[in-house]
Scaffold this motif. Structure first.
Motif, mmCIF file in Angstrom:
data_model
loop_
_atom_site.group_PDB
_atom_site.id
_atom_site.type_symbol
_atom_site.label_atom_id
_atom_site.label_comp_id
_atom_site.label_asym_id
_atom_site.label_seq_id
_atom_site.Cartn_x
_atom_site.Cartn_y
_atom_site.Cartn_z
ATOM 1 N N GLY A 51 -4.027 -1.406 -2.613
ATOM 2 C CA GLY A 51 -5.018 -1.001 -3.609
ATOM 3 C C GLY A 51 -6.290 -0.489 -2.960
ATOM 4 O O GLY A 51 -6.828 0.555 -3.351
ATOM 5 N N VAL A 52 -6.768 -1.209 -1.961
ATOM 6 C CA VAL A 52 -7.983 -0.782 -1.249
ATOM 7 C C VAL A 52 -7.734 0.526 -0.506
ATOM 8 O O VAL A 52 -8.569 1.445 -0.551
ATOM 9 C CB VAL A 52 -8.457 -1.892 -0.282
ATOM 10 C CG1 VAL A 52 -9.515 -1.374 0.661
ATOM 11 C CG2 VAL A 52 -8.961 -3.087 -1.069
ATOM 12 N N MET A 53 -6.580 0.643 0.139
ATOM 13 C CA MET A 53 -6.280 1.870 0.869
ATOM 14 C C MET A 53 -6.143 3.064 -0.077
ATOM 15 O O MET A 53 -6.539 4.184 0.267
ATOM 16 C CB MET A 53 -5.027 1.681 1.715
ATOM 17 C CG MET A 53 -5.260 0.762 2.899
ATOM 18 S SD MET A 53 -3.773 0.258 3.766
ATOM 19 C CE MET A 53 -3.246 1.757 4.504
ATOM 20 N N GLU A 90 -8.740 8.056 -2.141
ATOM 21 C CA GLU A 90 -9.277 8.863 -3.235
ATOM 22 C C GLU A 90 -10.730 9.254 -3.031
ATOM 23 O O GLU A 90 -11.136 10.356 -3.372
ATOM 24 C CB GLU A 90 -9.140 8.111 -4.564
ATOM 25 C CG GLU A 90 -7.745 8.111 -5.107
ATOM 26 C CD GLU A 90 -7.220 9.516 -5.362
ATOM 27 O OE1 GLU A 90 -7.917 10.321 -6.004
ATOM 28 O OE2 GLU A 90 -6.105 9.795 -4.892
ATOM 29 N N PHE A 91 -11.524 8.347 -2.482
ATOM 30 C CA PHE A 91 -12.959 8.600 -2.392
ATOM 31 C C PHE A 91 -13.399 9.161 -1.045
ATOM 32 O O PHE A 91 -14.525 9.642 -0.929
ATOM 33 C CB PHE A 91 -13.730 7.327 -2.724
ATOM 34 C CG PHE A 91 -13.532 6.897 -4.150
ATOM 35 C CD1 PHE A 91 -13.876 7.732 -5.198
ATOM 36 C CD2 PHE A 91 -12.983 5.674 -4.440
ATOM 37 C CE1 PHE A 91 -13.676 7.352 -6.512
ATOM 38 C CE2 PHE A 91 -12.780 5.273 -5.752
ATOM 39 C CZ PHE A 91 -13.128 6.117 -6.788
ATOM 40 N N THR A 92 -12.559 9.099 -0.018
ATOM 41 C CA THR A 92 -12.947 9.625 1.290
ATOM 42 C C THR A 92 -11.982 10.673 1.818
ATOM 43 O O THR A 92 -12.244 11.276 2.836
ATOM 44 C CB THR A 92 -13.034 8.491 2.336
ATOM 45 O OG1 THR A 92 -11.754 7.921 2.513
ATOM 46 C CG2 THR A 92 -14.041 7.444 1.934
ATOM 47 N N ASP A 93 -10.846 10.869 1.167
ATOM 48 C CA ASP A 93 -9.807 11.814 1.597
ATOM 49 C C ASP A 93 -9.201 11.467 2.951
ATOM 50 O O ASP A 93 -8.683 12.331 3.652
ATOM 51 C CB ASP A 93 -10.321 13.255 1.606
ATOM 52 C CG ASP A 93 -10.490 13.803 0.214
ATOM 53 O OD1 ASP A 93 -9.748 13.371 -0.689
ATOM 54 O OD2 ASP A 93 -11.370 14.659 0.022
ATOM 55 N N TRP A 94 -9.289 10.196 3.338
ATOM 56 C CA TRP A 94 -8.537 9.745 4.501
ATOM 57 C C TRP A 94 -7.080 9.668 4.083
ATOM 58 O O TRP A 94 -6.760 9.372 2.945
ATOM 59 C CB TRP A 94 -8.989 8.375 4.965
ATOM 60 C CG TRP A 94 -10.307 8.361 5.661
ATOM 61 C CD1 TRP A 94 -11.119 9.415 5.911
ATOM 62 C CD2 TRP A 94 -10.967 7.211 6.188
ATOM 63 N NE1 TRP A 94 -12.249 9.000 6.553
ATOM 64 C CE2 TRP A 94 -12.176 7.654 6.747
ATOM 65 C CE3 TRP A 94 -10.650 5.872 6.236
ATOM 66 C CZ2 TRP A 94 -13.058 6.783 7.348
ATOM 67 C CZ3 TRP A 94 -11.530 5.014 6.839
ATOM 68 C CH2 TRP A 94 -12.720 5.471 7.395
ATOM 69 N N GLU A 113 -3.812 8.026 -9.320
ATOM 70 C CA GLU A 113 -3.893 7.206 -8.120
ATOM 71 C C GLU A 113 -4.968 6.135 -8.218
ATOM 72 O O GLU A 113 -4.768 5.014 -7.745
ATOM 73 C CB GLU A 113 -4.135 8.080 -6.887
ATOM 74 C CG GLU A 113 -2.961 8.935 -6.491
ATOM 75 C CD GLU A 113 -3.015 10.324 -7.108
ATOM 76 O OE1 GLU A 113 -3.883 10.563 -7.974
ATOM 77 O OE2 GLU A 113 -2.171 11.152 -6.725
ATOM 78 N N VAL A 114 -6.103 6.459 -8.806
ATOM 79 C CA VAL A 114 -7.188 5.478 -8.934
ATOM 80 C C VAL A 114 -6.746 4.329 -9.828
ATOM 81 O O VAL A 114 -6.960 3.160 -9.508
ATOM 82 C CB VAL A 114 -8.474 6.143 -9.469
ATOM 83 C CG1 VAL A 114 -9.535 5.103 -9.766
ATOM 84 C CG2 VAL A 114 -8.993 7.159 -8.467
ATOM 85 N N TYR A 115 -6.110 4.661 -10.952
ATOM 86 C CA TYR A 115 -5.646 3.620 -11.866
ATOM 87 C C TYR A 115 -4.582 2.740 -11.206
ATOM 88 O O TYR A 115 -4.576 1.521 -11.379
ATOM 89 C CB TYR A 115 -5.079 4.247 -13.142
ATOM 90 C CG TYR A 115 -6.079 5.079 -13.889
ATOM 91 C CD1 TYR A 115 -7.218 4.505 -14.438
ATOM 92 C CD2 TYR A 115 -5.891 6.445 -14.040
ATOM 93 C CE1 TYR A 115 -8.146 5.263 -15.123
ATOM 94 C CE2 TYR A 115 -6.810 7.211 -14.728
ATOM 95 C CZ TYR A 115 -7.936 6.615 -15.265
ATOM 96 O OH TYR A 115 -8.849 7.371 -15.933
ATOM 97 N N ALA A 116 -3.690 3.361 -10.448
ATOM 98 C CA ALA A 116 -2.658 2.599 -9.756
ATOM 99 C C ALA A 116 -3.274 1.692 -8.694
ATOM 100 O O ALA A 116 -2.831 0.543 -8.521
ATOM 101 C CB ALA A 116 -1.641 3.543 -9.118
ATOM 102 N N SER A 117 -4.294 2.157 -8.008
ATOM 103 C CA SER A 117 -4.951 1.342 -6.991
ATOM 104 C C SER A 117 -5.673 0.149 -7.608
ATOM 105 O O SER A 117 -5.612 -0.964 -7.097
ATOM 106 C CB SER A 117 -5.934 2.193 -6.187
ATOM 107 O OG SER A 117 -5.258 3.207 -5.502
ATOM 108 N N VAL A 118 -6.347 0.388 -8.723
ATOM 109 C CA VAL A 118 -7.024 -0.713 -9.418
ATOM 110 C C VAL A 118 -5.992 -1.706 -9.948
ATOM 111 O O VAL A 118 -6.190 -2.916 -9.890
ATOM 112 C CB VAL A 118 -7.931 -0.164 -10.540
ATOM 113 C CG1 VAL A 118 -8.456 -1.275 -11.417
ATOM 114 C CG2 VAL A 118 -9.075 0.626 -9.932
ATOM 115 N N ALA A 119 -4.860 -1.201 -10.445
ATOM 116 C CA ALA A 119 -3.797 -2.082 -10.922
ATOM 117 C C ALA A 119 -3.230 -2.917 -9.781
ATOM 118 O O ALA A 119 -2.903 -4.097 -9.963
ATOM 119 C CB ALA A 119 -2.694 -1.262 -11.580
#
Length: 66
Positions: A16-18, A23-27, A42-48
């Motif tokens: 989730g953190v990765m 999403e926010f740094t494009d790493w 992707e953001v929703y899946a990461s938060v989930a």
């Protein structure tokens, strides 16, 4: 069983953190962006995944050791 729940919770939190970092740094890290059907979510899946990790940790705490 407790150790398995903790391990799965740790994996969910890390992914989730990765995913959020991606999403926010494009790493180019994490597995969330590599799953095709999650395009645009992707953001929703990461938060989930973060919420799932928290739930797994809570379930592990409610278990007895052993």
């Amino acid at each position: 069983m407790k150790e398995l729940l903790e391990f799965l919770g740790l994996l969910a939190v890390i992914q989730g953190v990765m995913g959020l970092v991606h999403e926010f740094t494009d790493w180019n890290v994490g597995l969330v962006q590599r799953v095709g059907f999650l395009d645009g979510y992707e953001v929703y899946a990461s938060v989930a995944l973060l919420a799932l990790g928290g739930a797994l940790f809570a379930a592990a705490e409610s278990r007895k050791s052993g």
